[in-house]
Motif scaffolding. Sequence first.
Motif, PDB file in Angstrom:
ATOM      1  N   LEU A 140      55.489  56.084  26.349  1.00 58.08           N
ATOM      2  CA  LEU A 140      55.619  56.945  25.279  1.00 58.08           C
ATOM      3  C   LEU A 140      56.704  56.846  24.250  1.00 58.08           C
ATOM      4  N   ALA A 141      57.938  56.381  24.564  1.00 56.58           N
ATOM      5  CA  ALA A 141      58.690  55.916  23.451  1.00 56.58           C
ATOM      6  C   ALA A 141      58.835  55.169  22.701  1.00 56.58           C
ATOM      7  N   SER A 142      58.616  53.593  23.657  1.00 53.81           N
ATOM      8  CA  SER A 142      58.685  52.335  23.291  1.00 53.81           C
ATOM      9  C   SER A 142      57.042  51.614  22.897  1.00 53.81           C
ATOM     10  N   GLY A 143      55.790  52.236  23.542  1.00 55.26           N
ATOM     11  CA  GLY A 143      54.646  51.726  23.807  1.00 55.26           C
ATOM     12  C   GLY A 143      54.890  50.725  24.827  1.00 55.26           C
ATOM     13  N   ARG A 144      56.137  50.155  25.196  1.00 56.39           N
ATOM     14  CA  ARG A 144      55.853  49.059  25.886  1.00 56.39           C
ATOM     15  C   ARG A 144      55.636  48.850  27.615  1.00 56.39           C
ATOM     16  N   LEU A 145      54.563  48.530  27.346  1.00 51.53           N
ATOM     17  CA  LEU A 145      53.883  48.076  28.990  1.00 51.53           C
ATOM     18  C   LEU A 145      55.119  48.534  29.988  1.00 51.53           C
ATOM     19  N   ILE A 146      55.569  49.300  31.208  1.00 54.99           N
ATOM     20  CA  ILE A 146      56.545  49.280  31.799  1.00 54.99           C
ATOM     21  C   ILE A 146      55.942  48.995  33.435  1.00 54.99           C
ATOM     22  N   GLY A 147      54.942  49.327  33.736  1.00 52.51           N
ATOM     23  CA  GLY A 147      53.861  48.843  34.940  1.00 52.51           C
ATOM     24  C   GLY A 147      52.863  49.357  35.278  1.00 52.51           C
ATOM     25  N   ALA A 148      52.694  49.026  36.129  1.00 51.85           N
ATOM     26  CA  ALA A 148      50.807  49.066  36.964  1.00 51.85           C
ATOM     27  C   ALA A 148      50.744  49.344  37.818  1.00 51.85           C
ATOM     28  N   GLU A 149      49.166  50.282  38.113  1.00 55.97           N
ATOM     29  CA  GLU A 149      49.337  50.480  39.945  1.00 55.97           C
ATOM     30  C   GLU A 149      48.273  49.617  40.236  1.00 55.97           C
ATOM     31  N   ALA A 150      48.606  49.392  41.262  1.00 53.06           N
ATOM     32  CA  ALA A 150      47.828  48.256  42.077  1.00 53.06           C
ATOM     33  C   ALA A 150      46.601  49.330  43.098  1.00 53.06           C
ATOM     34  N   LEU A 151      45.269  49.548  42.147  1.00 54.01           N
ATOM     35  CA  LEU A 151      44.054  49.780  42.830  1.00 54.01           C
ATOM     36  C   LEU A 151      43.141  49.060  43.871  1.00 54.01           C
ATOM     37  N   CYS A 152      43.581  49.139  45.025  1.00 48.32           N
ATOM     38  CA  CYS A 152      42.119  48.279  45.853  1.00 48.32           C
ATOM     39  C   CYS A 152      40.694  48.868  45.705  1.00 48.32           C
ATOM     40  N   ARG A 153      40.407  47.690  45.963  1.00 48.08           N
ATOM     41  CA  ARG A 153      38.815  46.839  45.290  1.00 48.08           C
ATOM     42  C   ARG A 153      37.656  46.797  47.184  1.00 48.08           C
ATOM     43  N   TRP A 154      35.971  47.457  47.487  1.00 48.37           N
ATOM     44  CA  TRP A 154      35.734  47.333  47.999  1.00 48.37           C
ATOM     45  C   TRP A 154      34.549  46.817  47.602  1.00 48.37           C
ATOM     46  N   HIS A 155      34.108  45.191  47.713  1.00 50.42           N
ATOM     47  CA  HIS A 155      32.958  44.891  46.976  1.00 50.42           C
ATOM     48  C   HIS A 155      31.872  45.017  48.284  1.00 50.42           C
ATOM     49  N   ASP A 156      30.895  45.322  48.946  1.00 54.59           N
ATOM     50  CA  ASP A 156      30.565  44.790  50.406  1.00 54.59           C
ATOM     51  C   ASP A 156      29.056  44.798  49.845  1.00 54.59           C
ATOM     52  N   GLU A 157      28.827  42.987  50.144  1.00 55.70           N
ATOM     53  CA  GLU A 157      27.225  42.772  49.870  1.00 55.70           C
ATOM     54  C   GLU A 157      26.228  43.471  50.163  1.00 55.70           C
ATOM     55  N   VAL A 158      25.662  44.094  51.156  1.00 53.88           N
ATOM     56  CA  VAL A 158      24.606  44.728  50.802  1.00 53.88           C
ATOM     57  C   VAL A 158      25.047  46.560  49.791  1.00 53.88           C
ATOM     58  N   LEU A 159      26.198  47.493  50.313  1.00 58.21           N
ATOM     59  CA  LEU A 159      26.393  47.907  50.272  1.00 58.21           C
ATOM     60  C   LEU A 159      26.797  48.828  48.638  1.00 58.21           C
ATOM     61  N   GLY A 160      27.329  47.402  47.946  1.00 59.57           N
ATOM     62  CA  GLY A 160      28.090  47.228  47.016  1.00 59.57           C
ATOM     63  C   GLY A 160      29.483  47.991  46.718  1.00 59.57           C
ATOM     64  N   GLN A 161      29.295  48.079  45.131  1.00 61.61           N
ATOM     65  CA  GLN A 161      31.018  48.484  45.326  1.00 61.61           C
ATOM     66  C   GLN A 161      31.325  49.337  45.761  1.00 61.61           C
ATOM     67  N   VAL A 162      32.082  50.326  46.972  1.00 58.02           N
ATOM     68  CA  VAL A 162      32.475  51.423  46.538  1.00 58.02           C
ATOM     69  C   VAL A 162      33.983  51.889  47.230  1.00 58.02           C
ATOM     70  N   SER A 163      34.153  53.173  46.533  1.00 58.27           N
ATOM     71  CA  SER A 163      35.118  53.380  45.711  1.00 58.27           C
ATOM     72  C   SER A 163      36.613  53.528  46.942  1.00 58.27           C
TER      73      SER A 163
END
Length: 274
Positions: free
Chosen positions: A50-73
């Motif tokens: 918030l102070a510099s506006g710089r990119l300081i990090g990222a959160e990795a979030l897991c995704r599951w795409h199933d061919e029948v069920l589609g995207q599952v949260s």
Amino acid sequence: NHAKRADSRTCFFNALMADELRQRERLQVRFSDTLNHGQLSLHFQPQFSLASGRLIGAEALCRWHDEVLGQVSPAIFIPLAEEQGLIRQLGDWVLDAACSQLHHWDAQGKPFPGRLCVNVSAQQMDDPGLAEHVLRLATRVPPGRLGLELTESGLMRNPEQTVSITQALSDAGFGLAIDDFGTGYSSLTYLKRFAADTLKIDMSFVQDMLKSSHDHAIVATIIAIAKTLGMDTIAEGVEAAGQAEALRDLGCTGVQGYHYGRPVDGDAFAALWL
Ligand code: C2E
Ligand code: MG
Ligand code: MG
Ligand code: MG
């Protein structure tokens, strides 16, 4: 036949529940399959200072795409993985994928300029091998480039063990954040003893902080506690400029949320820097 047994015992069991149970069993079967079939991926959501506006990090979030069920949260498949005893395998996959992604950006001549944070579920915290597994990753990436997000409920399952695990990881240089802070029960005594460096303010408080003086006060208090303990704060779920402004006024360190960027795949994410 599990359904049948439940049926004969309770009159509350009805067609709707049978449906849910079947759906659940289907999910379980398909999920146990997915770990072996490469249908998992990671998306990345940016965190900015918030102070510099710089990119300081990222959160990795897991995704599951199933061919029948589609995207599952992940809100659905993480608890599933826990129930099926697959969370350790999934957690190891996520850590491995995060390290590989850091290497991939390096190889593209676009080293990620911040810390990449990975979620650890409450049940993973029971695994006595977790700390050792993470410590071994130090041979693959400099520990300062990786962070773990632990929930309050995960931390408090076995607080004494958590104290030593977080100390070992922090001594080795890994980042440690307490996720969804304010929603679980945590003890201020332990908060001081856990070697976490960051509190992530749960989005429920952030999203209501302009409408509710109560939520505003909670956010202010979390930031004040963090400062007192020498910790940083990252506000989750920032969706509006007004929220970011209020957070800056309160001295919050960083922000993450749709206002700044949604989780996207590694290639799309790399467009954010250089
Ligand atoms: P979390 O760790 O608190 O992650 C933040 C969640 O908020 C993510 O949901 C993210 O997409 C969402 N989010 C981010 N910014 C905003 C915003 O501005 N508005 C709103 N409404 N939502 C926002 P997602 O990706 O669905 O993940 C849900 C939860 O699943 C995570 O909550 C985390 O507890 C769990 N999870 C995700 N990936 C993993 C993983 O690899 N391992 C483990 N153990 N848990 C994971
Ligand atoms: Mg998280
Ligand atoms: Mg969170
Ligand atoms: Mg959350």
